[in-house]
Scaffold this motif. Sequence first.
Motif, PDB file in Angstrom:
ATOM      1  N   SER A  59      39.389 102.844  64.970  1.00  0.00           N
ATOM      2  CA  SER A  59      39.997 103.958  65.116  1.00  0.00           C
ATOM      3  C   SER A  59      39.860 104.889  66.297  1.00  0.00           C
ATOM      4  O   SER A  59      40.748 105.498  66.462  1.00  0.00           O
ATOM      5  CB  SER A  59      39.559 104.788  63.831  1.00  0.00           C
ATOM      6  OG  SER A  59      38.063 105.133  64.017  1.00  0.00           O
ATOM      7  N   ARG A  60      38.840 104.690  67.078  1.00  0.00           N
ATOM      8  CA  ARG A  60      38.630 105.699  68.189  1.00  0.00           C
ATOM      9  C   ARG A  60      39.640 105.402  69.327  1.00  0.00           C
ATOM     10  O   ARG A  60      40.336 106.111  69.797  1.00  0.00           O
ATOM     11  CB  ARG A  60      37.202 105.545  68.544  1.00  0.00           C
ATOM     12  CG  ARG A  60      36.204 106.015  67.443  1.00  0.00           C
ATOM     13  CD  ARG A  60      34.948 106.254  68.111  1.00  0.00           C
ATOM     14  NE  ARG A  60      33.836 106.515  66.939  1.00  0.00           N
ATOM     15  CZ  ARG A  60      32.808 106.637  67.316  1.00  0.00           C
ATOM     16  NH1 ARG A  60      32.077 106.172  68.412  1.00  0.00           N
ATOM     17  NH2 ARG A  60      31.699 106.894  66.552  1.00  0.00           N
ATOM     18  N   VAL A  61      39.693 103.884  69.568  1.00  0.00           N
ATOM     19  CA  VAL A  61      40.554 103.717  70.741  1.00  0.00           C
ATOM     20  C   VAL A  61      42.193 104.277  70.843  1.00  0.00           C
ATOM     21  O   VAL A  61      42.582 104.619  71.545  1.00  0.00           O
ATOM     22  CB  VAL A  61      40.397 102.245  71.121  1.00  0.00           C
ATOM     23  CG1 VAL A  61      41.184 101.228  69.992  1.00  0.00           C
ATOM     24  CG2 VAL A  61      41.293 101.951  72.457  1.00  0.00           C
ATOM     25  N   ILE A  62      42.534 104.071  69.425  1.00  0.00           N
ATOM     26  CA  ILE A  62      44.018 104.405  69.469  1.00  0.00           C
ATOM     27  C   ILE A  62      43.950 106.181  69.465  1.00  0.00           C
ATOM     28  O   ILE A  62      44.884 106.808  69.566  1.00  0.00           O
ATOM     29  CB  ILE A  62      44.530 103.841  68.077  1.00  0.00           C
ATOM     30  CG1 ILE A  62      46.251 104.303  68.161  1.00  0.00           C
ATOM     31  CG2 ILE A  62      44.019 104.363  66.874  1.00  0.00           C
ATOM     32  CD1 ILE A  62      46.870 103.203  67.066  1.00  0.00           C
ATOM     33  N   SER A  63      43.000 106.767  68.655  1.00  0.00           N
ATOM     34  CA  SER A  63      42.910 108.046  68.562  1.00  0.00           C
ATOM     35  C   SER A  63      42.609 109.080  69.869  1.00  0.00           C
ATOM     36  O   SER A  63      43.287 110.000  70.125  1.00  0.00           O
ATOM     37  CB  SER A  63      41.785 108.566  67.903  1.00  0.00           C
ATOM     38  OG  SER A  63      41.839 108.171  66.341  1.00  0.00           O
ATOM     39  N   HIS A  64      42.222 108.074  70.787  1.00  0.00           N
ATOM     40  CA  HIS A  64      42.175 108.927  72.266  1.00  0.00           C
ATOM     41  C   HIS A  64      43.407 109.223  72.769  1.00  0.00           C
ATOM     42  O   HIS A  64      43.487 109.919  73.947  1.00  0.00           O
ATOM     43  CB  HIS A  64      41.397 107.566  72.973  1.00  0.00           C
ATOM     44  CG  HIS A  64      39.912 107.609  72.997  1.00  0.00           C
ATOM     45  ND1 HIS A  64      39.236 108.657  71.901  1.00  0.00           N
ATOM     46  CD2 HIS A  64      39.002 106.706  72.929  1.00  0.00           C
ATOM     47  CE1 HIS A  64      38.065 108.194  71.873  1.00  0.00           C
ATOM     48  NE2 HIS A  64      38.024 107.044  72.502  1.00  0.00           N
ATOM     49  N   TYR A  65      44.613 108.431  72.467  1.00  0.00           N
ATOM     50  CA  TYR A  65      45.836 108.770  73.068  1.00  0.00           C
ATOM     51  C   TYR A  65      46.623 109.583  71.959  1.00  0.00           C
ATOM     52  O   TYR A  65      47.929 109.677  72.209  1.00  0.00           O
ATOM     53  CB  TYR A  65      46.513 107.301  73.295  1.00  0.00           C
ATOM     54  CG  TYR A  65      46.136 107.087  74.696  1.00  0.00           C
ATOM     55  CD1 TYR A  65      46.600 107.456  75.766  1.00  0.00           C
ATOM     56  CD2 TYR A  65      44.920 105.966  74.774  1.00  0.00           C
ATOM     57  CE1 TYR A  65      46.607 106.981  77.139  1.00  0.00           C
ATOM     58  CE2 TYR A  65      44.919 105.773  76.110  1.00  0.00           C
ATOM     59  CZ  TYR A  65      45.521 106.022  77.244  1.00  0.00           C
ATOM     60  OH  TYR A  65      45.295 105.693  78.409  1.00  0.00           O
ATOM     61  N   ALA A  66      46.105 110.086  71.127  1.00  0.00           N
ATOM     62  CA  ALA A  66      46.820 111.114  70.016  1.00  0.00           C
ATOM     63  C   ALA A  66      47.464 112.138  70.851  1.00  0.00           C
ATOM     64  O   ALA A  66      46.500 112.764  71.624  1.00  0.00           O
ATOM     65  CB  ALA A  66      45.730 111.524  68.810  1.00  0.00           C
ATOM     66  N   GLY A  67      48.604 112.488  70.678  1.00  0.00           N
ATOM     67  CA  GLY A  67      49.131 113.542  71.359  1.00  0.00           C
ATOM     68  C   GLY A  67      49.877 113.225  72.670  1.00  0.00           C
ATOM     69  O   GLY A  67      49.928 114.087  73.527  1.00  0.00           O
TER      70      GLY A  67
END
Length: 446
Positions: A59-67
């Motif tokens: 979940s974290r690696v993809i969340s780092h590019y949120a927005g």
Amino acid sequence: MAPDPVPTPVPASAQLRQTRYFTWEEVAQRSGKEKERWLVIDRKVYNISDFIRRHPGGSRVISHYAGQDATDPFVAFHINKSLVRKYMNSLLIGELAPEQPSFEPTKNALTNEFRELRATVERMGLMKANHLFFLAYLLHILLLDVAAWLTLWIFGTSLVPFILCAVLLSTVQAQAGWLQHDFGHLSVFGTSTWNHLVHHFVIGHLKGAPASWWNHMHFQHHAKPNCFRKDPDINMHPFFFALGKVLSVELGKEKKKHMPYNHQHKYFFLIGPPALLPLYFQWYIFYFVIQRKKWVDLAWMLSFYVRVFFTYMPLLGLKGFLSLFFIVRFLESNWFVWVTQMNHIPMHIDHDRNKDWVSTQLQATCNVHQSAFNNWFSGHLNFQIEHHLFPSMPRHNYHKVAPLVQSLCAKYGIKYESKPLLTAFADIVYSLKESGQLWLEAYLHQ
């Protein structure tokens, strides 16, 4: 954003919905600070709010590019992009409006040119691996492993054979660490399945560590290198070290002092290279797999400990075996920390400023001069710049793409830094000393 996903494909009828258009401002507002998380890949807008928990790469690696625009990391991390895109339709909510640029205004104009370079690299065949290279590399590790045991079996367990055995086993562990890195990045085989299988064997059976833990940590590092709270490799800030000029001054102004940071270049030699593996990783990895119920990883790990125990216990006894094991971890830890930190700790460390892929990677990485020894000693991580720009590229092709990367950097005025090996080691200490002094000055300033 990592290995190929396995969610259920969406019916084609779902794609017939009317296209919605968004601006970059609307995308940026869905960065995860609230519940919704969106990202952009090739101008298409995806809502990943619910998917992040099912993302195979974590979940974290993809969340780092949120927005943000995630086109370049998406391309960099997936080797079967057409398959992945098929499963992304369920997340698609629209596209960027026609008048919107393809990436945010904060990103350098070289983005398009880098994407052209990526296409050129693929046409040149530089993303294809030479399997004989990796087979030879694996065989040399296995031969060293056998040689370590034969040293004790033939020459006995006196001090000199014992030390020689420890050095050979440390070499095995370090080199297996570089090899598992290749398979973890999917850079050896053309399919994720084979890369994952051999990755489990190398990191699990040859090293005793979990593949899932490595994936969880390492892909975050590649997604946002040296970005505070996004790159786990700099999580020692601020509890053990004050890292980078920006963060150190920030820490000083906030009057925070978890450690005597102005002396961190000294205590680094105590709690850095010697301690990371034997005192932290060695125990944390078991907590990780049990807490997350990664039973396959645990089985691979236990196969390593069973093999090593029954190989060396008959020769050394319990006390001798434990001594050998932790000496090996100590030596490996020094090797690992100096090599992995020489490319990053002396470089720019900051919060995520949402810069373009090339600038993000280049400001956080540097190279060490090429030589046969440096290549072998570092597992080709002396080509850290090329590795970060093309993480799934087989390492034996780094030297081929390096001139192309240097030309791109020169054209856009981006510093491409390469240095001798010993200078790279020394720069770790110098950078810690400098950031510690900056922290002290900010801390004492009224």
